[in-house]
Design a protein around this motif. Structure first.
Motif, mmCIF file in Angstrom:
data_model
loop_
_atom_site.group_PDB
_atom_site.id
_atom_site.type_symbol
_atom_site.label_atom_id
_atom_site.label_comp_id
_atom_site.label_asym_id
_atom_site.label_seq_id
_atom_site.Cartn_x
_atom_site.Cartn_y
_atom_site.Cartn_z
ATOM 1 N N GLY A 32 44.789 37.937 100.079
ATOM 2 C CA GLY A 32 45.977 37.107 99.913
ATOM 3 C C GLY A 32 47.064 37.844 99.174
ATOM 4 N N ALA A 33 48.170 37.166 99.004
ATOM 5 C CA ALA A 33 49.284 37.764 98.277
ATOM 6 C C ALA A 33 50.163 36.658 97.749
ATOM 7 C CB ALA A 33 50.101 38.681 99.193
ATOM 8 N N ASN A 34 50.929 36.986 96.756
ATOM 9 C CA ASN A 34 51.892 36.008 96.274
ATOM 10 C C ASN A 34 53.066 36.726 95.645
ATOM 11 O OD1 ASN A 34 50.456 36.814 93.921
ATOM 12 N ND2 ASN A 34 51.185 34.985 92.882
ATOM 13 N N ILE A 35 54.142 36.017 95.514
ATOM 14 C CA ILE A 35 55.275 36.555 94.781
ATOM 15 C C ILE A 35 55.802 35.473 93.855
ATOM 16 C CG2 ILE A 35 56.927 36.116 96.681
ATOM 17 C CD1 ILE A 35 58.154 38.929 95.536
ATOM 18 N N ILE A 36 55.955 35.875 92.606
ATOM 19 C CA ILE A 36 56.388 34.936 91.574
ATOM 20 C C ILE A 36 57.799 35.321 91.147
ATOM 21 C CG2 ILE A 36 55.937 34.083 89.229
ATOM 22 C CD1 ILE A 36 53.011 35.036 89.652
ATOM 23 N N TYR A 37 58.634 34.324 90.931
ATOM 24 C CA TYR A 37 59.934 34.567 90.318
ATOM 25 C C TYR A 37 59.972 33.808 88.995
ATOM 26 C CZ TYR A 37 64.942 34.360 89.433
ATOM 27 O OH TYR A 37 66.166 34.451 88.839
ATOM 28 N N TYR A 38 60.320 34.520 87.940
ATOM 29 C CA TYR A 38 60.361 33.924 86.613
ATOM 30 C C TYR A 38 61.783 33.903 86.070
ATOM 31 C CZ TYR A 38 55.341 34.743 85.492
ATOM 32 O OH TYR A 38 53.985 34.733 85.430
ATOM 33 N N THR A 39 62.121 32.851 85.353
ATOM 34 C CA THR A 39 63.295 32.934 84.489
ATOM 35 C C THR A 39 62.860 32.527 83.084
ATOM 36 O OG1 THR A 39 64.045 30.668 84.796
ATOM 37 C CG2 THR A 39 64.872 32.289 86.356
ATOM 38 N N PHE A 40 63.265 33.305 82.133
ATOM 39 C CA PHE A 40 62.927 33.049 80.734
ATOM 40 C C PHE A 40 64.218 32.747 79.996
ATOM 41 C CE2 PHE A 40 58.599 34.767 80.777
ATOM 42 C CZ PHE A 40 58.634 35.534 81.928
ATOM 43 N N ARG A 41 64.235 31.624 79.328
ATOM 44 C CA ARG A 41 65.364 31.305 78.484
ATOM 45 C C ARG A 41 64.788 31.187 77.072
ATOM 46 N NH1 ARG A 41 68.628 25.643 79.134
ATOM 47 N NH2 ARG A 41 70.582 26.240 78.137
ATOM 48 N N PRO A 42 64.784 32.300 76.335
ATOM 49 C CA PRO A 42 64.048 32.317 75.064
ATOM 50 C C PRO A 42 64.625 31.358 74.031
ATOM 51 C CG PRO A 42 64.747 34.525 75.704
ATOM 52 C CD PRO A 42 65.428 33.570 76.632
ATOM 53 N N LYS A 89 66.009 36.298 80.566
ATOM 54 C CA LYS A 89 65.331 37.389 81.264
ATOM 55 C C LYS A 89 64.871 36.898 82.628
ATOM 56 C CE LYS A 89 64.545 40.051 77.386
ATOM 57 N NZ LYS A 89 64.554 41.482 77.203
ATOM 58 N N TYR A 90 64.856 37.803 83.572
ATOM 59 C CA TYR A 90 64.477 37.457 84.943
ATOM 60 C C TYR A 90 63.464 38.469 85.460
ATOM 61 C CZ TYR A 90 68.890 35.043 84.309
ATOM 62 O OH TYR A 90 69.900 34.260 83.805
ATOM 63 N N ALA A 91 62.519 37.987 86.255
ATOM 64 C CA ALA A 91 61.527 38.921 86.777
ATOM 65 C C ALA A 91 60.916 38.427 88.075
ATOM 66 C CB ALA A 91 60.426 39.130 85.746
ATOM 67 N N ASN A 131 49.177 44.645 91.355
ATOM 68 C CA ASN A 131 50.119 43.875 90.542
ATOM 69 C C ASN A 131 51.384 44.673 90.324
ATOM 70 O OD1 ASN A 131 50.808 43.536 87.216
ATOM 71 N ND2 ASN A 131 50.970 41.730 88.506
ATOM 72 N N GLY A 132 52.486 44.084 90.700
ATOM 73 C CA GLY A 132 53.774 44.703 90.428
ATOM 74 C C GLY A 132 54.579 43.772 89.544
ATOM 75 N N PHE A 133 55.515 44.323 88.816
ATOM 76 C CA PHE A 133 56.352 43.473 87.977
ATOM 77 C C PHE A 133 57.725 44.094 87.856
ATOM 78 C CE2 PHE A 133 57.968 41.334 84.235
ATOM 79 C CZ PHE A 133 57.501 40.043 84.419
ATOM 80 N N ALA A 134 58.724 43.348 88.285
ATOM 81 C CA ALA A 134 60.086 43.866 88.257
ATOM 82 C C ALA A 134 60.915 43.041 87.301
ATOM 83 C CB ALA A 134 60.690 43.783 89.656
ATOM 84 N N ASN A 135 61.349 43.655 86.217
ATOM 85 C CA ASN A 135 62.289 43.004 85.319
ATOM 86 C C ASN A 135 63.682 43.328 85.847
ATOM 87 O OD1 ASN A 135 63.518 43.776 82.030
ATOM 88 N ND2 ASN A 135 63.521 41.781 83.026
ATOM 89 N N ILE A 136 64.451 42.281 86.133
ATOM 90 C CA ILE A 136 65.762 42.507 86.729
ATOM 91 C C ILE A 136 66.866 41.923 85.861
ATOM 92 C CG2 ILE A 136 64.886 42.620 89.102
ATOM 93 C CD1 ILE A 136 65.838 39.721 89.462
ATOM 94 N N ILE A 187 65.690 46.725 86.342
ATOM 95 C CA ILE A 187 65.701 47.383 85.034
ATOM 96 C C ILE A 187 64.468 48.255 84.887
ATOM 97 C CG2 ILE A 187 65.601 46.963 82.539
ATOM 98 C CD1 ILE A 187 67.093 44.273 83.207
ATOM 99 N N LYS A 188 63.329 47.683 85.263
ATOM 100 C CA LYS A 188 62.078 48.424 85.116
ATOM 101 C C LYS A 188 61.071 47.839 86.092
ATOM 102 C CE LYS A 188 59.764 51.386 82.379
ATOM 103 N NZ LYS A 188 60.219 52.724 81.989
ATOM 104 N N TYR A 189 60.333 48.695 86.776
ATOM 105 C CA TYR A 189 59.276 48.223 87.657
ATOM 106 C C TYR A 189 57.954 48.789 87.174
ATOM 107 C CZ TYR A 189 56.795 46.740 91.821
ATOM 108 O OH TYR A 189 55.919 46.123 92.674
ATOM 109 N N TYR A 190 56.998 47.911 86.939
ATOM 110 C CA TYR A 190 55.655 48.336 86.548
ATOM 111 C C TYR A 190 54.729 47.985 87.689
ATOM 112 C CZ TYR A 190 57.375 48.425 81.708
ATOM 113 O OH TYR A 190 58.059 48.690 80.561
ATOM 114 N N GLN A 191 53.743 48.803 87.933
ATOM 115 C CA GLN A 191 52.747 48.440 88.926
ATOM 116 C C GLN A 191 51.409 49.055 88.591
ATOM 117 O OE1 GLN A 191 53.581 50.003 92.793
ATOM 118 N NE2 GLN A 191 54.509 51.859 91.999
#
Lengths: 265, 782
Positions: free
Chosen positions: B399-409, B430-432, B458-463, B494-498
């Motif tokens: 399977g696969a999924n894609i998550i979109y996050y918004t953080f309002r600290p 922050k957005y990812a 697992n990938g993670f893109a902070n945008i 901004i940064k991509y981690y995988q």
């Protein structure tokens, strides 16, 4: 702020479950303690002690016979112990000036300790000092009348201040009032209330100090270590970050300072 | 953008796995409860003539693949009558089964015991499924049945203390648990500062905790998965349950919208202490609020044999206000839309669209200063899961999924009428994006050996938009060594981690009653709880991995021996584990995390490890049921810049944790339950010496967390009396006593100057409960 509210909620819910207990704590090697300061237009005052076990409950041992010198970038003065065995070192040969960098050097029991601090400016003036009731009071009672003041914060960022209050010559140092300018930078600040309840005829003295970022952090640590521990959600107790070298404890503070006396009408 | 291409690639990957297998035919279908039509998970399906077995998945679906022939297929599940079907297999066959519950007690709780000796036979290690019935039997604080409190009694699980939110699994911190309710993440699992969990027990179908050998389909947190599934709604008839407790009142109704085709479930729960506030003479109290609410709703619809859709949602809220002085509120909300689809009898698919939000706000009036502070985290997830039974030897999941996050600290909102000008502060949003993909195979090698192996990407893109500070020394960031500020536009990467997360588990059967299992998993975590207290608060914020915060990574190996006795009446297990953490986040001593715009300058990175051994004995049948769990463990951390960079104990590191829970059925009407808990006190830092500063007595502390608070022990009891069964309804009374021998267990210790003689310093113990807490609850169902 959020932590305070949280602690408040919890203290309402579980106010009663506190017991003083005996705790078996290992002792730690004693260290030199510096409690010293120099304010603008005042002479330096340095108290030296030796730390003691936490549950000792005796008077602090004093560090006597130390060689203490203070340098302001141009002059070098020796601070002498006011009376043998007092642990209090001072000199009338130097008065503080805002902007100068002070180097404190202490030689004690074959070790040398130093501290360097540049004296920060304080607020330009108290724009006004006035007395008015607190916005809230205990149920069924009139709110207490307290001292308020107003001042203009400087346009540049990064200033920190401390205020002290005395009523009829009595000052409680443990009532801390301090702030940085993160939330208030450049503003005209009004309604800052300090101290306890005042009555007509009292003589009020307000003192405003400029403090370094390091000392602002030190005061914050006092809040965190000595006041915020009572909640269930306290941060861990952490060693104080002083500004004395060679593993000595305490702080050497330099401050621009202004003061104003007022009689409560 | 690069990462979108990558995730697209992984979506494509699924369709490469299509199954063709000529000589064999499939038997597949759903297994349901005959009474309410709810799907039953983990039902065991075995074919007598062949050495072939299968079990139903999370949606109650199973599939078996066999050559042409005549077979006897047995469906069995603890708590249900087994069913046998003789089939003549000549073509693919759909076989839906309805099992009849053997449980004669209150029907509001559907028993979901694991299959007899499933613990020994299944490849999964470190996984415990708990039914609502079991949870209900455990005496609870103020009589409120609680999922998390039950979880905390399992081996390897503990809590920071009474009143602390969440739970710790195998040395992991609270934010390292992936808590999902119908697939949607729950960021704060507690009400009332940790005393009650947000899961309404009337609406819960079952709960699964995975703490080791975590399958590749789960990811995003380092330490565990708590998968809470809510009831689907009775397909056959209307029914409901509810209760009036000391704290909450509850009501759950469920029933068919169209019989055997569509159903709904709705549950509500609210605390009602504050209902009585206006009756008090105190003005302050009159205008105050204190409440917690949970609403659950679910609809599901069987479109046809191959398609089924679900819509599930949750709304939870805590409100606390003291007159006009301050008001705080926090809560989770989530919505899950699911579509189950059968591509063919071998391939089962689930597609989900998930939204989740956690927010809190606080408004206060401190003298002339008025402000409102708000913070939230939003989560959108598009997810695809597939399960293909190649032949009976390979069960493929991908399977696969894609998550979109918004953080309002957090930011202040202006309040009209405030006389002091407080600068607007706004912590940067922050957005990812987080793309994930996985593939996993459960391979039955032979009668004795099964292997589950998989990998998760697992990938993670902070945008952007965002501004990023650069420092002359990245490892020692401070406000003084900023060299550059870089501004990113909205959507800029901004940064991509995988990274890849390998997962593996095996089961080796030693004899019909015992097996040896092992597991390995690597987990990556990209959302981080910003907290420096030993217990988390509802006001702690989450932040994503970004330019400076790197993903946290944990590797865990575990090995277990499972053995059942007396015809599976007793289940026992011993598991050992070792866990290593990298990029753990901690904060510089004395740093202020609240409203801090420059957390990157106080954040430190370190590592940690946990080791432990867990013992578990459970009696599953008879008048006396329950379990004993004991865990011996150690969890340490090492962070450069904390404790002189020396290794220190994690705050919630409890050496010994013992939990016993038992219930005894005296007769059909009356049963009693009891708990006993013992654990080592949490680790704390104490003051060793003291010195004066400007009128204060300051402490010079010990090494970080090198002392412990006194040990914790507690017993609880409860008695349940079932009323007569009326025509329309049946009720029961539950009487319980929590903290039976009124022990003032230490929660924490702090140091202070004596009020009367300030030159004297003393240590003070705080207890949450200083006395026995009795309660009465009335439950009913209809």
């Amino acid at each position: 702020m959020k932590n305070y509210i949280y602690i408040l909620i919890l203290s309402i819910v579980f106010s009663s479950c506190q017991d003083v207990i005996e705790l078996d704590v290992a002792s730690k090697a004693s260290k030199l303690v510096v409690d010293g300061w120099i304010d603008s237009d005042s002479v330096p005052k340095i108290y030296l002690y030796i730390s003691q076990p936490y549950f000792e409950n005796k008077e602090y041992p004093k560090a006597t016979g130390a060689i203490v010198t203070l340098n302001d970038g141009t002059n070098n003065v020796n601070l002498t112990e006011s009376a043998a065995g007092s642990g209090f070192y001072s000199s009338n040969a130097m008065k503080g000036t805002v902007g100068k960098t002070y180097t404190l050097t202490i030689q004690y029991e074959n070790k040398t300790y130093t501290s360097v601090s540049t004296m920060p400016k304080t607020i330009a003036q108290f724009d006004s000092i006035y007395f008015r009731p607190l916005p809230f009071g205990k149920p069924g009672q009139a709110p207490k009348i307290v001292t308020n003041f107003a001042y203009q914060e400087y346009p540049e960022k990064g200033n920190c201040y401390m205020a002290r209050f005395s009523r009829n010559g009595e000052m409680d140092l443990k009532k801390l009032n301090f702030t940085d300018d993160q939330f208030i930078n450049g503003n005209h600040i009004t309604d800052v209330f300090v101290g306890e309840e005042v009555f007509s005829g009292d003589t009020i003295r307000l003192e405003a100090y400029g403090i370094t970022k390091e000392y602002f952090g030190f005061l914050n640590q006092i809040i965190s270590n000595e006041y915020q521990q009572q909640g269930l959600f306290s941060p861990p107790i952490a060693p104080y970050k002083g500004n004395i070298s060679n593993d000595a404890l305490g702080f050497f503070r330099t401050s621009g300072m202004i003061a104003k006396d007022t009689i409560v009408p | 953008m690069n990462f979108i291409k990558k995730s697209y690639f992984f979506f494509l990957l699924f369709f490469i796995f299509s199954s063709t297998n000529a000589q064999k035919y499939n038997i597949s279908g759903y297994v349901k409860d005959a009474k309410n039509g709810e799907e039953i998970t983990s039902v065991n399906i075995s074919v007598i003539e062949k050495n072939a077995t299968a079990s139903t998945n999370n949606y109650g679906y199973y599939t078996l693949s066999l050559p042409t022939g005549t077979y006897t297929v047995v469906f069995s599940m603890l708590g249900y009558q087994s069913q046998e079907r003789v089939i003549n297999l000549k073509a693919n066959l759909t076989l839906n089964i309805e099992l009849i519950s053997t449980q004669k007690e209150l029907q509001s709780y559907t028993l979901r015991e694991t299959k007899r000796n499933k613990n020994v036979e299944k490849v999964e290690i470190g996984t415990i499924q708990v039914s609502a019935t079991q949870i209900k039997k455990i005496p609870a604080v103020l009589g409120e049945v609680d999922v998390i409190k039950a979880i905390q009694m399992l081996p390897g699980v503990s809590s920071v203390g009474e009143g602390a939110t969440g739970f710790n699994v195998r040395g992991g911190s609270v934010d390292q648990n992936l808590i999902i309710q119908d697939e949607a993440p729950v960021y704060n699992s507690s009400h009332a500062l940790g005393f009650f969990s947000v899961f309404n027990p009337d609406a819960v179908k079952d709960v699964k905790l995975i703490k080791g050998g975590i399958p590749a389909m789960y990811g995003g947190r380092l330490s565990s998965v708590l998968d809470v599934r809510m009831k689907e709604g009775n397909m056959k008839k209307f029914q409901g349950s509810g209760g009036i407790g000391t704290i909450f009142s509850r009501l759950m109704i469920e029933g068919p919208i169209k019989k055997d085709k569509a159903s709904f479930m709705f549950a509500a729960r609210r605390s009602y202490v504050d209902v009585f506030f206006p009756l008090f003479p105190n003005d302050l109290l009159k205008k105050s609020n204190l409440s917690f609410t949970d609403l659950n709703g679910k609809i599901n619809y069987i479109i046809n044999k191959r398609n089924r859709v679900f819509l599930s949602s949750y709304y939870g809220r805590d409100l606390f206000g003291l007159a006009d002085l301050f008001k705080v509120s926090w809560g989770n909300q989530n919505v899950t839309a699911r579509w189950n689809h059968l591509y063919n009898s071998k391939t089962f698919a689930n597609y989900s669209l998930i939204f989740s939000n956690y927010d809190y706000s606080l408004g206060a009036t401190f003298g002339p200063i008025q402000f409102k502070w708000i913070s939230n985290i939003k989560f959108y997830n598009l997810k695809a899961d597939h399960q293909t039974n190649y032949n009976n030897k390979h069960l493929l999941q991908y399977g696969a999924n894609i998550i979109y996050y918004t953080f309002r600290p957090g930011e202040t909102e202006p309040v009209a009428g405030s006389s002091v000008i407080v600068n607007q502060i706004s912590l940067e949003k922050k957005y990812a994006f987080e793309p994930n993909a996985y593939v996993s195979d459960e391979w039955t090698v032979n009668k004795k050996l099964s292997i589950q192996a998989g990998v998760r990407y697992n990938g993670f893109a902070n945008i952007g938009s965002s501004k990023v500070y650069k420092y002359s020394n990245e490892e020692n960031r401070s406000l003084d060594n900023v060299t550059d500020t870089v501004y990113y536009q909205s959507g800029d990467l901004i940064k991509y981690y995988q990274g890849l997360e390998p997962r593996a588990a095996f089961k080796y059967t030693l004899d019909s009653n015992s097996s040896l299992k092992g597991g390995y998993n690597r987990m990556r975590q990209n959302i981080h709880l910003i907290s420096n207290t030993s217990a988390a608060t509802p006001f702690d914020i989450y932040l994503p991995s970004d330019y400076h915060f790197k993903p946290q990574v944990a590797d865990q190996v575990s090995l277990g021996y499972f053995r059942n006795f007396k015809n599976n009446m007793y289940e026992t297990s011993v598991e050992v584990y070792y866990k290593k953490y990298n990029n753990l986040i901690d904060f510089k001593d004395g740093s202020n995390l609240i409203g801090n715009e420059r957390l990157d300058t106080v954040m430190l990175r370190g590592q940690g490890q946990s080791t432990g051994i867990e013992f578990y004995i459970r009696k599953t049948e008879g008048k006396l049921t329950g379990w004993i769990s004991y865990t011996l463990s150690n969890t340490t951390r090492q962070v450069d810049g904390i404790n002189n960079s020396k290794t220190y104990s994690a705050p919630y590191n409890k050496t010994h944790v013992l939990s016993i829970t038992a219930s005894y059925e005296i007769n059909k009407r009356l049963s009693i339950g009891a708990n006993f808990i013992y654990n080592t006190g949490i680790a704390i830092t104490v003051n060793q010496s003291r010195y004066p500063h400007q009128g204060f007595v300051l402490g010079d502390p010990s090494e970080r967390n090198s002392y412990r608070i006194p040990n914790y022990n507690r017993a609880d009891i409860s008695a349940t009396y079932k009323g007569k069964k009326h025509k329309l309804w049946q009720g029961e009374w539950v009487v319980s006593a929590y903290n039976l021998y009124a022990r003032r267990n230490a929660y924490s210790i702090y140091f202070r100057q004596n009020d009367v003689d300030p030159s004297k310093t003393e240590a003070v113990k705080i207890s949450v409960f200083g006395t026995v807490i009795p309660s009465v609850t009335y439950n009913f169902n209809f």
